[in-house]
Design an enzyme around this catalytic site. Structure first.
Site, short mmCIF file in Angstrom:
data_model
loop_
_atom_site.label_atom_id
_atom_site.label_comp_id
_atom_site.label_asym_id
_atom_site.label_seq_id
_atom_site.Cartn_x
_atom_site.Cartn_y
_atom_site.Cartn_z
N TYR A 146 36.46 46.09 24.68
CA TYR A 146 37.60 46.93 25.03
C TYR A 146 37.92 47.97 23.96
O TYR A 146 38.49 49.01 24.27
CB TYR A 146 38.85 46.05 25.23
CG TYR A 146 38.96 45.44 26.60
CD1 TYR A 146 38.03 44.49 27.02
CD2 TYR A 146 39.99 45.78 27.46
CE1 TYR A 146 38.13 43.90 28.26
CE2 TYR A 146 40.09 45.20 28.70
CZ TYR A 146 39.17 44.27 29.10
OH TYR A 146 39.27 43.69 30.34
N LYS A 195 28.52 33.35 24.86
CA LYS A 195 27.17 33.58 25.38
C LYS A 195 26.23 33.54 24.18
O LYS A 195 25.51 34.51 23.88
CB LYS A 195 27.14 34.92 26.13
CG LYS A 195 25.87 35.17 26.93
CD LYS A 195 25.74 34.29 28.17
CE LYS A 195 24.39 34.50 28.83
NZ LYS A 195 24.12 33.52 29.91
N ASP A 227 28.65 31.59 31.66
CA ASP A 227 28.22 31.49 33.06
C ASP A 227 28.44 30.08 33.59
O ASP A 227 28.90 29.87 34.71
CB ASP A 227 26.76 31.95 33.24
CG ASP A 227 25.80 31.41 32.19
OD1 ASP A 227 26.26 30.76 31.22
OD2 ASP A 227 24.59 31.61 32.34
N ASP A 251 39.04 38.18 30.20
CA ASP A 251 39.55 38.97 31.32
C ASP A 251 39.02 38.40 32.64
O ASP A 251 39.77 38.19 33.59
CB ASP A 251 39.10 40.43 31.16
CG ASP A 251 39.58 41.30 32.32
OD1 ASP A 251 40.76 41.18 32.70
OD2 ASP A 251 38.76 42.07 32.85
N ASP A 255 41.12 35.69 35.60
CA ASP A 255 41.35 35.96 37.02
C ASP A 255 40.82 34.81 37.87
O ASP A 255 41.43 34.41 38.86
CB ASP A 255 40.65 37.27 37.46
CG ASP A 255 41.57 38.48 37.33
OD1 ASP A 255 42.56 38.39 36.56
OD2 ASP A 255 41.32 39.50 37.99
C1 IPM Z 1 44.41 42.24 32.35
C2 IPM Z 1 44.05 43.51 33.07
C3 IPM Z 1 43.78 44.58 32.02
C4 IPM Z 1 42.64 44.10 31.16
C5 IPM Z 1 43.48 45.96 32.61
C6 IPM Z 1 44.61 46.43 33.50
C7 IPM Z 1 43.18 46.98 31.56
O1 IPM Z 1 42.96 43.30 33.90
O2 IPM Z 1 45.44 42.22 31.66
O3 IPM Z 1 43.67 41.26 32.50
O4 IPM Z 1 41.48 44.26 31.52
O5 IPM Z 1 42.91 43.53 30.11
MG MG Z 2 42.27 41.30 33.98
#
Ligand code: IPM
Ligand code: MG
Length: 360
Positions: A146, A195, A227, A251, A255
């Site tokens: 990032y 990894k 993975d 990240d 999710d």
């Molecule tokens: C998160 C989001 C952010 C990230 C985006 C919006 C830049 O996906 O907070 O997980 O990738 O960190």
């Molecule tokens: Mg995210």
């Protein structure tokens, strides 16, 4: 005691979900005997509209002057919003990355809990859902891909894009220490996700994290390839307690960890620096399609406010009170649309806020 709280209401559903969290915070303040002084901070798309940039120096200054910041969400519909016609460094997300870096918020805590009342929403096998799970991802937030050097250029007539993934031992150590501290307050189990069979940076994560582990003999420590971890999260999430990982893996896995609870509208998060300061936000996005309709689930933001009370303000009792109130309201069968199921009572965003504030 009066706490200074910065509010980044942001875009999309942000303003309406933050409003409900403020309602619950004020109820908690009344009950537990302290007060809040709120300052609005403009960031993301609304800052682009007002100031032409997603994050201003004034916003950073206001955040730094706060004891903690509570955020709704930023960003809009990438296909239709004019914000996404701007170059990447001027878009709403750049504001979020900018404030993380400016405030040195290197430790991102993303809990993922399957509530007993919401088991039917869990997309995993019935047996796995029945077992339940309660894990937390500690994602490094200010390094790696990032924030590495990046560019796109023509190399020998071929357009080439480069993103660099780099970590130094100091960045790894401070994230690892934070994760082990958290493990000590939980079930004392920590898994480093990396990894290391391919990446040098992952091999450094292993080296440094295993050194830190020696200072925490009570914590059972292991490592897992990313993975495999993606598979294990859907197969048997109950095996995990604390997952420590670098920015990009965190990240993606966070999710996935959110999705297996059935609704991203339930999950809070905290981004912390070396002091007590933190930025607290729901894990979900700005959901522009349902913005302003009073149907978004405010629980993730309300639980983020509870995390704020715990990690930045040292008000553990009030934090537990809010978490208990959320569980009670779910037990009583109240649901926003995203977590609705047969036999439950459907409520709007503001009704959910009222119910939780009332249950306090
Ligand atoms: C998160 C989001 C952010 C990230 C985006 C919006 C830049 O996906 O907070 O997980 O990738 O960190
Ligand atoms: Mg995210």
């Amino acid at each position: 005691m009066e706490y200074k709280i910065g509010l980044i209401k942001g875009d999309g559903i942000g303003p309406e979900i933050v409003e409900e969290a403020v309602k619950v915070l004020d109820a908690a303040a009344g009950k537990y005997g302290f007060a809040f002084n709120y300052t609005d901070i403009c960031m993301g798309g609304c800052s682009i509209d007002r100031f032409g940039v997603p994050l201003t120096d004034e916003a950073i200054k206001a955040a730094k002057e706060s004891d903690a910041v509570l955020m709704g969400s930023i960003g809009g519909n990438a296909a239709t919003s004019p914000w996404y016609k701007l170059e990447p460094s001027k878009r709403p997300e750049a504001g979020l990355l900018g404030i993380r870096k400016a405030l040195n918020l290197f430790a991102n805590l993303r809990p993922s809990v399957l509530y007993e009342e919401l088991r039917s929403a869990c997309p995993l096998s019935t047996a796995t859902a029945k077992k339940g799970f309660d894990l937390i991802i500690v994602r490094e937030l200010t390094g790696g891909l990032y924030f590495g050097e990046r560019y796109t250029k023509d190399i020998d007539g071929t357009e080439t894009a480069v993103d660099t993934l780099s970590y130094n031992e100091t960045e790894i150590r401070r994230a690892a220490v934070r994760a082990f501290d958290i493990a000590m307050k939980r079930n004392k189990k920590l898994t480093l996700v990396d990894k290391a069979n391919v990446l040098d940076s992952s091999r450094l994560w292993r080296k440094v994290t295993s050194q830190v582990a020696k200072d925490y003999p009570e914590v059972s420590y292991d490592t897992m390839l990313v993975d495999n971890c993606a598979m294990q999260l859907v197969k048997d999430p109950a095996q995990f307690d604390v997952l420590l990982t670098e920015n990009m893996f965190g990240d993606i896995l966070s999710d996935e960890a959110a999705m297996i609870t059935g609704s991203i509208g339930m999950l809070p998060s905290a981004s912390l620096n070396d002091s007590r300061f933190g930025l607290y936000e729901p894990s979900g996005g700005s959901a522009p399609d349902i913005a302003g309709k009073n149907i978004a689930n405010p629980i993730a933001t309300i639980l983020s406010a509870a995390m704020m009370l715990r990690y930045s303000l040292d008000q553990d009792k009030a934090a537990e009170g809010i978490e208990q109130a959320v569980r009670q309201v779910l037990k009583d069968g109240h649901r926003t649309g995203d977590i609705m199921s047969d036999g439950c009572h459907r409520v709007n965003t503001d009704e959910m806020g009222d119910l939780i504030a009332g249950a306090l």
